[in-house]
Enzyme design. Structure first.
Site, PDB file in Angstrom:
ATOM      1  N   HIS A  36       0.836  -1.227   0.000  1.00  0.00           N
ATOM      2  CA  HIS A  36       0.000   0.000   0.000  1.00  0.00           C
ATOM      3  C   HIS A  36       0.862   1.266   0.000  1.00  0.00           C
ATOM      4  CE1 HIS A  36      -3.324  -2.717   1.265  1.00  0.00           C
ATOM      5  NE2 HIS A  36      -2.370  -3.260   2.018  1.00  0.00           N
ATOM      6  N   SER A  50      16.062  20.897 -16.339  1.00  0.00           N
ATOM      7  CA  SER A  50      14.893  21.706 -16.642  1.00  0.00           C
ATOM      8  C   SER A  50      15.370  22.987 -17.320  1.00  0.00           C
ATOM      9  CB  SER A  50      14.161  22.044 -15.350  1.00  0.00           C
ATOM     10  OG  SER A  50      13.422  23.234 -15.507  1.00  0.00           O
ATOM     11  N   LYS A  73      17.155  21.164 -11.153  1.00  0.00           N
ATOM     12  CA  LYS A  73      16.457  19.915 -11.449  1.00  0.00           C
ATOM     13  C   LYS A  73      17.304  18.871 -12.153  1.00  0.00           C
ATOM     14  CE  LYS A  73      12.342  19.482 -11.857  1.00  0.00           C
ATOM     15  NZ  LYS A  73      10.993  19.295 -11.479  1.00  0.00           N
TER      16      LYS A  73
END
Ligand code: ARG
Length: 457
Positions: free
Chosen positions: A156, A277, A283
């Site tokens: 989960h 990016s 990034k």
């Protein structure tokens, strides 16, 4: 040039209509398969004395010239010639004269295109199998260096129990092993010759289908001529096997994306497999993994597309079937590209073992150890579960973890607890002790890696 089938027609279609019907823009992918099929066909025509030896030899040499040109990328195809079969036939006639027109004796484009597709998918399946093995080898290497690296195991997406990182990686190894089995198994149906089925009914010429099949390396021939030209099950099978393979790569991609996030920091992808990016200088994006996850969609789409094309088609060949091409070519390109990228991504990724390991300490993923501890001392597991659940709750209330509780606190919960409880709570011990077959215990993981190596060798 006029159409090779133009005899029955009094006027020609307009260019834009021709264009709509033509497949040459994409089925030129089959050029070498088509020539190979023709070479076998003409050899069979010669052997069965359907064509005089000298005609067959001339056709063979013409085909070999075309093959050479095709390999060098020197052939230029024409939309008016519709598809790869008619393009090559007209080129052959241009090359050797009208005798080239004898090649199509006892054959139809329907068994011809089916033959091409069988040859094509046999080659591609073999390539895919090789690339899956290469990826498995990369996984084995990562697994071997991380048998004792701990990582939280999740259910989960909640931390469940600590596991060996190698065990996690090896889960994908076994998925890929099943993918290989499926592709290998499909070769049984791919490697069957439709050649000689004619348009749908066979032919009046005394052909030898077994002979051309043998020349092409096929293991068998289709038993029924209608089935031979109508069957695209083997294409569907490739698409379906590819869909399952891509689903596996997509799940793994998702984990790689999560693991390389700032929140996890479990791994770092190599610069060669990441991008930046254009606006945010900090990034480093896992674009390749995202793309593979994304491209999975187009492979599923190609499977659904062809299933839909074939649904409700009457026997035998229908032009609808030309629609099998773009989807399969796109799938092959996607699967091969994804496997290559994945192999590079896995073999160069940096594993932050310390971050993973730290994550297995600051959580409750050792709660099962406590329950097992009590159960091993005779308490019914259900009761043990309850006792430990209460301990977890009290930790949550106090803002601490299980290993922070004092022995007195443990004994208050159950007098079966002793000093050795702290060892049981240690994630390393927890993993090591899960030595059941196929479990995450280090001995089991080492065994699995050994088995895996045998399989890819
Ligand atoms: N281009 C066709 C295809 O890909 C080849 C077979 C055409 N046969 C025919 N009878 N029109 O399916």
């Amino acid at each position: 040039m006029s159409k090779l089938w133009g005899g029955r027609f009094t006027k020609s279609a307009e260019e834009w209509v021709d264009e709509f019907g033509a497949s040459i823009s994409f089925d030129q992918e089959l050029v070498l398969e088509d020539i190979r099929g023709s070479l076998a066909h003409v050899a069979m025509l010669k052997k069965c004395s359907i064509l005089p030896g000298e005609d067959a030899d001339l056709i063979t040499s013409g085909l070999l010239t075309l093959q050479e040109k095709a390999e060098k990328g020197e052939l230029s195809f024409k939309v008016e010639m519709e598809d790869i079969h008619l393009n090559l036939e007209s080129m052959l006639i241009a090359e050797i004269g009208p005798v080239g027109g004898k090649l199509h004796t006892g054959r139809s484009r329907n068994d011809q295109v089916a033959t091409d597709m069988h040859l094509y998918l046999r080659n591609q399946t073999e390539d895919v199998l090789g690339l899956i093995s290469a990826l498995q080898t990369a996984l084995l290497e990562q697994a071997e260096s991380h048998v004792e690296t701990l990582i939280p195991g999740y259910t989960h997406l909640q931390r469940a129990q600590p596991i060996s990182f190698a065990h996690h990686v090896m889960a994908y190894f076994w998925m890929l092993q099943r993918d290989k089995e499926r592709f290998t198994e499909s070769l049984k149906r791919i490697n069957v010759s439709p050649l000689g089925a004619g348009a749908l009914a066979g032919t009046t010429f005394p052909i030898d289908r077994a002979y051309s099949a043998e020349l092409l390396g096929f293991d068998a021939i289709y038993e029924n001529s209608l089935d031979a030209v109508s069957d695209r099950d083997f294409v569907l099978e490739f698409l379906s096997n590819s869909s399952t393979l891509m689903m596996h790569l997509s799940r793994f991609s998702e984990e790689i994306i999560l693991w390389s996030s700032q929140e996890f920091q479990f791994i770092e992808l190599d610069d060669a497999f990441s991008t930046g990016s254009s606006i945010m200088p900090q990034k480093k994006n896992p674009d390749m993994a995202e793309l593979i996850r994304g491209k999975t969609g187009r492979v599923y789409g190609n499977l659904t597309g062809l299933l839909t094309v074939l649904k409700g088609l009457p026997l035998a060949y229908n032009k609808d079937m030309q629609e099998d091409k773009e989807g399969i070519f796109d799938t092959v390109k996607t699967v091969i590209g994804s496997l290559k990228i994945f192999e590079g991504m896995i073999s160069t990724m940096k594993v932050n073992a310390d971050v993973m390991e730290k994550a297995t300490k600051n959580d409750f993923s050792n709660a099962t150890e406590l329950a097992d501890y009590l159960a091993a001392k005779g308490m019914p597991f259900r009761e043990a579960h309850e006792v430990v659940g209460k301990l977890v709750l009290s930790c949550v209330n106090q803002g601490c973890y299980l290993a922070d509780l004092s022995l007195t606190q443990f004994k208050e919960a159950s007098d079966l607890f002793n000093e050795d409880i702290y060892q049981a709570l240690n994630p390393y011990e927890a993993v090591k002790r899960r030595n059941s077959a196929g479990g995450t215990g280090f001995e089991q993981v080492k065994l699995a890696i050994q088995k895996g190596k045998e399989l890819v060798k």
